[in-house]
Enzyme design. Structure first.
Site, short mmCIF file in Angstrom:
data_model
loop_
_atom_site.label_atom_id
_atom_site.label_comp_id
_atom_site.label_asym_id
_atom_site.label_seq_id
_atom_site.Cartn_x
_atom_site.Cartn_y
_atom_site.Cartn_z
N ASP A 281 16.23 16.14 84.07
CA ASP A 281 17.10 15.08 83.56
C ASP A 281 16.28 13.86 83.13
OD1 ASP A 281 19.90 14.21 83.34
OD2 ASP A 281 19.42 12.77 84.92
N ASP B 225 27.49 16.15 77.91
CA ASP B 225 27.54 14.72 77.59
C ASP B 225 28.23 14.53 76.24
OD1 ASP B 225 26.22 13.86 79.89
OD2 ASP B 225 24.26 14.30 79.03
N GLU C 129 15.16 17.20 79.19
CA GLU C 129 16.12 16.42 78.40
C GLU C 129 15.39 15.18 77.93
OE1 GLU C 129 20.22 13.84 78.76
OE2 GLU C 129 18.69 13.76 80.29
N HIS D 105 16.48 8.96 89.30
CA HIS D 105 17.21 8.04 90.18
C HIS D 105 17.86 8.84 91.29
CE1 HIS D 105 19.63 9.27 86.62
NE2 HIS D 105 20.42 9.71 87.58
#
Ligand code: GLC
Length: 553
Positions: free
Chosen positions: A201, A310, A243, A104
């Site tokens: 990511d 995270d 990831e 994104h």
């Protein structure tokens, strides 16, 4: 000859430039500051740095909302400072991996701005649109409780757009060949500036089919091969560390049958069951997760980790297991996040108990993969639960007991430096620990050396030895005619074990790598080992002349 696959046996250090070191007194970490700290990282002994996002960004998701892939957020410096930094790393033999966030963009990215304002924009198809609100718009949110939907109406466009993450992160239409070409261009750009690969990511979402009519999105695995081929042509030793919090049965699809897709992935199943093992002393689910993730092509490697930036995602544990981890490490609601995880740093979870911290790190470093550690964990930094969501574990590095922990001369750091309680910078900082031979920092440096000197772990095959007592894990690694044996006692009480190590004659002698102890087997070929509460022992099997015995094949 040891092959060029450097990542098979490395130690990776993850950091954010924003919170590492501020050189110009504006309260924000920068590349100049990071460069000044490279000798620290070289001294610690890490082989590679994984840099969190530092590109131009409105910063609504800590840089995971990129507004310009080809520039640096001016608060962190210039491209010139960046190249100075990658050069400094090269001089010290440290490789640089950077985050590649291409699932994104930020909604402020000029591509999205153009796409939303004109249906004929060349960028319209770079995103996913729908005239009607898709039926599944209220499913699949990544941040439940904070994020309400995956499709949001955009006034300007007059249509809904898709966003797997927060609503300010519109998903790129990664199946669009123009978008794919741009992703390659982004990789090529940073490779040229001295980086050696990418922590990609959200890989499963990057390669998923996307769109309003897609019911069960299939993965487009060939994309991974395209990325890898491009990278390896440009720079042979560059890698992708994915990831991908996926089921073990899909691992090979990500690595590729012939090892022709991504080289590395984080091992989420082992991460989750490792925390369960630390919480309960029950190692069985972790051994099962190791077994399920055993198979991989020769060129592939897992990234092993404890905590990252995270929340600790416990979503793949059973309900009972998850509750056991919550009870042990995050019993209060404000320690938990997104209904599935814990947002604390490791040291407070373990009550700041150095013995248990050592156990956790020793265990993680001894699992089949490449250890990935996070800045500040080497000194046992804490968290600030007053900060929202995941920011609690992203506070500035604590260098000394000087004001602001030596992170900045400004009295307004980008995030507050932890200054209260047992984890405050007055107590927990690099300078003080460097002077203390027994500190966690100096222990970590020894652990890193020990791990790098045991390539059997990165390269070899492993066997979990059986039978041992509950709470004890004994793993043997074999590679090129050498073996190491690593034993952990996860229980809070001492235990005696009897072990047949295997390895024929050599198996009769165990030499402790970190201690002056050794063990000789009894007449039946068994070793009797006494393990203290939370003990860890690293042994060379068969004595210290092992390098004379190493074979080349
Ligand atoms: C990844 C990152 C996380 C970020 C998200 C959206 O999961 O680790 O920090 O919020 O992607 O980019």
């Amino acid at each position: 000859m040891i092959s060029d696959l450097w990542y098979k046996n490395a130690v990776i250090y993850c950091l954010s430039v924003e919170t590492f070191m501020d050189s110009n007194g504006d309260g924000v970490g920068d590349f100049e500051g990071l460069s000044r700290r490279l000798d620290y990282l070289a001294g610690l002994g890490v082989n590679a740095i994984w840099l969190m996002p530092f590109q131009v960004s409105p910063g609504k998701d800590d840089g995971y909302d990129v507004a310009d892939y080809y520039n640096i957020d001016p608060r962190y410096g210039t491209l010139g400072d960046f190249v100075d930094f990658t050069h400094g790393c090269k001089q010290r033999g440290i490789r640089v991996l950077i985050d590649l966030v291409v699932n994104h963009t930020s909604d402020q990215h000029p591509w999205f701005q153009s796409a939303r304002s004109d249906p004929d924009s060349p960028y319209r198809d770079w995103y996913l649109w729908s005239k009607k609100k898709p039926a599944n718009a209220d499913e699949g949110m990544i941040f439940p409780g904070v994020q309400e939907s995956t499709w949001t109406y955009d006034e300007k466009a007059g249509e809904y757009y898709f966003h797997r993450f927060y609503e300010f992160q519109p998903d790129l239409n990664t199946a669009n060949p123009h978008v794919q070409a741009e992703i390659l261009k982004i990789m090529g750009f940073w490779i040229q500036l001295g980086v050696c690969g990418f922590r990609m990511d959200a890989v499963p979402f990057v390669i998923a089919e996307k769109g309003a009519d897609i019911k069960k999105p299939k993965e487009q695995f060939e994309m991974l091969r395209t990325f890898r081929e491009f990278l390896q042509w440009r720079k042979g030793d560059s890698i992708i560390l994915g990831e991908a919090n996926i089921l073990p049965k899909d691992n090979i699809k990500y690595f590729g049958d012939d090892g022709d897709r991504i080289q590395m992935m984080f091992n989420f199943p082992v991460n989750q069951s490792l925390f369960y093992a630390l919480a309960s002393g029950d190692t069985e689910p972790m051994v099962a997760a190791l077994e399920q993730t055993r198979e991989k092509p020769h060129t592939a490697q897992f990234g092993m980790f404890l905590r990252n930036h995270d929340e600790l995602d416990l979503g793949r544990l059973s309900e009972d297991q998850r509750q056991a981890v919550f009870a042990a490490f995050g019993p209060e609601k404000h320690m938990q996040l997104y209904d599935r995880g814990i947002r604390r740093r490791l040291a407070p979870m373990l009550g700041g108990d150095q013995r248990r911290l050592e156990l956790a790190y020793s265990l993680m470093f001894s699992l089949p993969g490449t250890p990935v550690i996070r800045y500040g964990d080497e000194i046992g930094m804490g968290d600030d639960l007053d900060l929202p969501e995941r920011n609690c574990a992203r506070t500035p590095m604590q260098w000394s007991d000087e004001p602001q922990g030596g992170f900045t001369t400004s009295d307004k750091p980008v995030l507050p430096v932890i200054s209260k309680g047992p984890f405050g910078f007055e107590h927990i900082n690099v300078a003080e620990q460097r002077r203390d031979p027994e500190s966690l920092l100096n222990w970590m440096e020894r652990l890193i050396r020990m791990r790098k000197e045991a390539p059997e772990i990165g390269w070899g095959d492993y066997t979990v030895l059986d039978p041992v007592k509950p709470g004890v894990l004994a793993i043997r690694y074999d590679w090129r005619n050498n073996s190491v044996l690593i034993v952990h006692n996860l229980k809070p009480e001492p235990v005696e074990i009897h072990l047949d190590v295997g390895c024929g004659e050599h198996g009769k002698l165990l030499i402790d790598i970190a201690d002056s102890e050794s063990s000789e087997a009894d007449g039946k070929g068994r070793h009797r080992l006494l393990l203290e509460a939370h003990a860890y022992r690293w042994f060379r099997v068969g004595g210290l002349d092992y390098l004379l015995r190493r074979t080349e094949l």
